[in-house]
Design an enzyme around this catalytic site. Sequence first.
Site, PDB file in Angstrom:
ATOM      1  N   GLU A 118     -12.137  45.305 -30.323  1.00  0.00           N
ATOM      2  CA  GLU A 118     -13.510  45.599 -30.717  1.00  0.00           C
ATOM      3  C   GLU A 118     -13.811  47.077 -30.941  1.00  0.00           C
ATOM      4  OE1 GLU A 118     -15.992  43.188 -31.309  1.00  0.00           O
ATOM      5  OE2 GLU A 118     -14.161  41.987 -31.294  1.00  0.00           O
TER       6      GLU A 118
ATOM      7  N   SER B 137     -24.928 -14.255 -26.849  1.00  0.00           N
ATOM      8  CA  SER B 137     -24.616 -15.196 -25.764  1.00  0.00           C
ATOM      9  C   SER B 137     -24.304 -14.526 -24.439  1.00  0.00           C
ATOM     10  CB  SER B 137     -23.437 -16.085 -26.170  1.00  0.00           C
ATOM     11  OG  SER B 137     -23.808 -16.930 -27.245  1.00  0.00           O
TER      12      SER B 137
END
Length: 720
Positions: free
Chosen positions: A142, A431
């Site tokens: 950086e 069902s």
Amino acid sequence: MNGTGGRKRPLVAERRTNSTSSNAKKKTASSRRSTRRARSQGSRAPWPVRAVTGLFRFIARAIWAIGWRIAAMVGLVVLLATLYFYPQLPPIDSLIDARTRGSVTMLDREGRVFAWRGETFGGTITADTVSPHLKNAIIATEDKRFYRHLGISPRGILGAIRINLAEGRGPFEGNGGSTITQQVAKLICLGVPYDKSKWKSEADYEADCRRSSLWRKIKEVPFSFAMEARYGKDNILTLYLNRAYLGAGARGFEAAAQRYFGKSANEVNPAEAAMLAGLLKAPSYYAPTANLKRAQDRAAVVLGLMHDQGYLTDRQYRDALANPARLSKAAEQRTGGYFADWVVDSSPAFLGDSTTEDVIVWTTLDQKIQKSAEEALQTVFETRVKPGSRAEAAIVVMSADGAVRAMVGGRQTKVSGAFNRATQARRQVGSTFKPFVYAAALDMGYDMNAYVEDAPLTVYVKGSGEWSPKNYDGKYRGMITLTEALANSVNTATVRVGQAVGLEAVRQVAADFGLQSDLSTGPAILLGASESTLLEMTGAYAGILNGGSSVRPYGVLELRLQGDETPLMGQDGGIGERVISERAARQLTYMMTQVIEQGTGRRARLKGREAAGKTGTTSDYRDAWFIGFTADYVVGVWMGNDDNTPLTGVTGGGLPAEIWREVMERIEADLPPRPLPMIRPEDLPPPALAEPYSEQPRRQATPRTSGDPITDLLRAILGN
């Protein structure tokens, strides 16, 4: 006499002079003057050239005169601005963690972290305590001149402008050329605090802080100078270490190291440090949980920078490249995303998705079971589903007391914040509702050996007219037992049973077992016309397994604030009130085993282990279900399309039953077989063949009442 006046002349050495040299010097000087005059006269430029040259000299002198004055004024303004910002900078401790929202960390049933929600702050890490490899990786990536500049790097800014213009962007769009100090200035938003009335969310606030503009760049200069003067290099780096966002909800390098590698940021090796530093370029894109290979490739670039700048020896560099960083086991599995979302959504908002505190949640999740469920689903779809199918599926695994052990809300399992089909999709249950019809009958005194007629049937429905249910296979069996009727999912027999015990009794049993959805009021409720979620249905079946008591599905065992020992909330759910008698529940359990042994759920049969369950398929094949249990776990499976279009050739006894079997075989592989708690037919008196099951129970029992004497009287008269 010598001399004059009798005096002798003094003896003095004659003064020697180099007349030749003196004359030569005189001639040389004269020659130079003559040469300069001749050169001046011989090379004299034309007057227009001399005029232009003079003009440029005048302009240069004017620019210099004006320029140094402007520079001095700019310097004075920067100095005054720096002095303005300096006293406004708060103590550094107040800037370490400035989140307006907290985080939720979730632990499984064994206390292992499996998921995070919100932005996690792992704790303060400083420039002195962080791993030297991570510190070097950040600086190399950086801001390699971080410890040599005063807060800004003109060379970096000019280089970034050149790159942006060359790539067709604006001068301050894209690369910013910012130093670490300038990046920290952005992270603290140049001292502008978060204001809820000004920004819709913290995300909007941070996006605005990161937005580049000429004015913001200008303002960054004195602000950075003030930070350098107030905090110093190491403190600025400490702020950067703790405030940078690093993907997957990790705020700061300590949280990121714990999330991705399961260790502190002061313990990471060069490969791990490079991967963490590589996230700064694009946290979400390079997050290893999103794409590990991409994150490793980015880390290799960072390692190259560290090596070139002397932070890694040749050997360290080669070792780091040969052994790239890998995710921790918990981060790699990313299990339980749907479960984690459900836990957060079902917790109080101030302790869940809206928390301002860091919350620790101890949950019921079993990561081994969760992984087994995910693998089972993947196996079935890879081997038995047509490629390109858009069908979705969901799975819930829970214990008999309602403790949810696993949850899969869709085919894409490594997700968070996705639509959860296990808890959010309300679909017709088909069902799978029928066990509650028979539960009501058994609780009223009927037993599994009682007979019911399977024959064509027409029921008048007030407001709708006549309704004639049909059997799935189009066949009619005559007189059959309740066990046979349930095992073969016979519609006409089920409707007769429901009519005999009363629709309200059936509705009440289903609701008491935990089906909270709006249940149908007509007789179609008996065949599963109502809608529910998979979680509710699985919880209702857990009530059958535990002997007839309701359960409230739960996923939280304990919730507390990070650092506190006193829980804020304990278990929220579990076994509730009794719904049906234990005798009825144990008979129903046997009836459901016959669904798997000889009925519609034969594809769910487990070798050497008793299991009970029920299939379910809705009209037009839009939904397919299988829910069942062993003595250890209840598992619910649903399949369908999100747009509610019909499935192609899928019934509850097909793929859902196979998924259920695959899940059960995996989660019970290491468990010894245990018998189901049930009453078998031979444990009951034989059925009375002369008294077929029709409108009245063969064995009388106290029926469920509505609480309304008139309704009960009419029901007694009409037999329903």
